[in-house]
Design an enzyme around this catalytic site. Structure first.
Site, mmCIF file in Angstrom:
data_model
loop_
_atom_site.group_PDB
_atom_site.id
_atom_site.type_symbol
_atom_site.label_atom_id
_atom_site.label_comp_id
_atom_site.label_asym_id
_atom_site.label_seq_id
_atom_site.Cartn_x
_atom_site.Cartn_y
_atom_site.Cartn_z
ATOM 1 N N SER A 145 67.430 -41.636 111.639
ATOM 2 C CA SER A 145 66.492 -41.434 111.599
ATOM 3 C C SER A 145 66.318 -39.503 112.051
ATOM 4 O O SER A 145 65.140 -38.440 111.517
ATOM 5 C CB SER A 145 65.460 -41.379 112.835
ATOM 6 O OG SER A 145 66.833 -41.189 114.155
ATOM 7 N N SER A 195 71.688 -43.407 114.090
ATOM 8 C CA SER A 195 71.112 -42.441 113.198
ATOM 9 C C SER A 195 71.329 -40.973 112.913
ATOM 10 O O SER A 195 71.363 -39.949 112.977
ATOM 11 C CB SER A 195 69.857 -41.996 113.630
ATOM 12 O OG SER A 195 69.070 -42.887 113.810
ATOM 13 N N LYS A 222 66.354 -31.283 115.804
ATOM 14 C CA LYS A 222 65.985 -32.648 115.618
ATOM 15 C C LYS A 222 64.406 -32.684 116.166
ATOM 16 O O LYS A 222 64.386 -32.269 117.817
ATOM 17 C CB LYS A 222 66.565 -33.560 115.644
ATOM 18 C CG LYS A 222 65.992 -35.287 116.067
ATOM 19 C CD LYS A 222 66.390 -35.985 115.836
ATOM 20 C CE LYS A 222 66.035 -37.424 115.501
ATOM 21 N NZ LYS A 222 66.899 -38.623 115.628
#
Length: 495
Positions: free
Chosen positions: A151, A175, A74
């Site tokens: 997210s 998330s 990420k």
């Protein structure tokens, strides 16, 4: 090769049936043509160099569990070899001089995994649909007109779309779990402090936690074993607990016709099974719980009375911490700087207005407000007191059960842009994940079936499992037994 999970690829590499270079080339080719908006940066030269280093270690007889297996990170984890943007124009050209501890633990200096690139995310990890990225929205591989969740939506879409066998994610209010649920993969948020936050671009420091996202509980266990561990010199919130091997106990387990979970008590909070959850989602969750009963678990009702307060509490505390953390992005030291300005104040205003998107701006403004003179006691201090009461509710519930279960999200994935003009609708999507994040508890999402979606078709549904502090092994064990008895985690979108 892309249909193999982490454990299966590791076995192929260890037996030398395939090389890390071959695996890496295969996945890089898939990433090259991806249609989900999942990747923000790749560098084939860097990835293949790491693969060659892994092959050299394998040829020398080294047999660590993840050596040579590809993954992607990420884009809130800083990396030396790839740009780090946190999904924001504020950091559009930033290159870190060091690797985040999680990246280091998993990479060539640690477990020996090969980094394929950096994955898209909501800007500064603020969002529930991954449509707040400054670069492009991420699309759900099951239906590209829908969000993958956020997210960590880029991580979820990359794993679900078979672009990479595993990815890192971060969970501030859900998330990891929510995008895992909406894309039909497995993800775990460990106890707060179990993984180092050093090198993770901060959103809300008392909530942010790193975790793995992969196909199965076994794959997540392999990654978490390498990711977790103390980091006292770099992260003061890192727990002083030794690294744990979560995978070996799972590898010893096989599908059983008996009751491998006999005696396990699973608590069902009545607040998680009310009118706010879609009927089809509840049906899938209850079917998964029925499977747990077949495995020997006992279902008990528990009470988490402050669940509905978790949304206002979170959206006071998290923006307050974001306001503080993001004050460093001022156009002076690093990050975006406006091209034209008249004085220092004008430079601050223009740089931050140009660099931050709407959702980040919204949260900075809310956070600054609740921390301001005259409002601190009324909002921020009160929210912190309720946060403690929420944590106490969980401890009361854990006197009656070993794990807590329920939905991850009240609905399946919604359409891209559907909630763009209504941020509160996105906030409400986190109702079942926020409370455990506020308490710092470990939680995970396990693929549990499908539910019909508005407009036709069906989309994945995740079962949420929440454990007490440091009970990651128990969570992973319960999820693994469920996955030995079901095949939801093996389903792949038709892409």
């Amino acid at each position: 090769m892309h249909d193999l999970g982490v454990a299966e690829l590791a076995a192929q590499l260890a037996s030398r049936k395939v090389s890390s270079v071959e695996v890496t080339q295969h996945f890089l080719a898939r990433v090259q043509g991806e249609q989900f908006g999942a990747f923000l940066a790749t560098d084939a030269e860097v990835s293949l160099a790491q693969a060659r280093a892994a092959d050299a270690r394998l040829a020398a007889g080294e047999r660590t569990p993840l050596l040579g297996v590809p993954l992607a990170h990420k884009d809130v984890f800083v990396t030396r070899d790839f740009p780090t943007t946190a999904g924001s124009k504020m950091l559009q050209h930033y290159r870190s001089p060091f690797d985040a501890t999680v990246v280091k633990n998993l990479g060539v200096e640690g477990a020996g995994m090969v980094t394929l690139g950096k994955l898209n995310c909501d800007e500064f990890a603020m969002g529930s649909g991954n449509d707040n990225s400054a670069y492009q929205p991420v699309k759900n591989p099951w239906d590209t007109s829908r969000v993958p969740g956020g997210s960590s939506g880029g991580s979820a879409a990359a794993v679900a779309g078979r672009l990479v066998p595993a990815a890192t994610g971060t969970d501030t209010g859900g998330s990891i779990r929510q995008p895992a649920s909406l894309t039909g993969i497995t993800g775990i948020k460990p106890t707060y402090g179990r993984c180092s936050r050093y090198g993770m671009v901060a959103f809300a420091s008392s909530l942010d936690q790193a975790g793995p996202m992969a196909r199965s509980a076994l794959d997540c266990a392999l990654l978490l074993s390498a990711m977790a561990g103390p980091d006292p010199d770099r992260d003061s919130t890192s727990l002083d607990l030794p690294a744990t091997d979560y995978a070996t106990p799972l590898l010893a387990q096989t599908a059983s016709s008996g009751k491998p979970l006999d005696g396990l008590r699973i608590g069902l909070p009545k607040q998680f099974f009310g009118a706010g959850c879609a009927a089809d989602v509840l049906a899938a969750v209850r079917a998964a719980l029925a499977e747990y009963e077949k495995l020997g678990a006992r279902l008990v009702e528990v009470d988490l009375p402050l669940t509905e307060l978790s949304i206002p509490v979170y959206y006071v505390i998290a923006p307050a911490e974001a306001s503080s953390n993001l004050s460093r992005f001022d156009g002076v030291r690093y990050g975006h700087r406006a091209a034209h300005y008249t004085d220092l104040t004008d430079m601050y205003k223009k740089s931050r207005s140009e660099g931050f998107g709407d959702e980040v701006t919204r949260r900075i403004m809310i956070g600054t407000y609740v921390l301001s003179h005259g409002y601190y006691d009324a909002y921020y201090l009160k929210a912190q007191k309720i946060r403690r009461l929420i944590a106490q509710d969980f401890q009361t519930a854990f006197t009656q059960c070993d794990l807590i279960a329920g939905p991850v999200s009240p609905t399946v994935a919604w359409k891209l842009g559907e909630n763009k003009s209504d941020p509160v609708a996105n906030y409400l999507a986190d109702i079942y994940t926020l409370s455990s994040s506020l308490a710092g508890l470990p939680g995970m999402s396990v693929p549990a079936g499908f539910a019909s979606s508005p407009g036709g078709g069906s989309m994945p549904v995740g079962l949420q499992l929440i454990g007490n502090y440091f009970k990651e092994a128990q969570l992973l064990g319960a999820a693994h037994q469920f996955q030995l008895a079901t095949d939801w985690h093996t389903r792949a979108p038709g892409v």
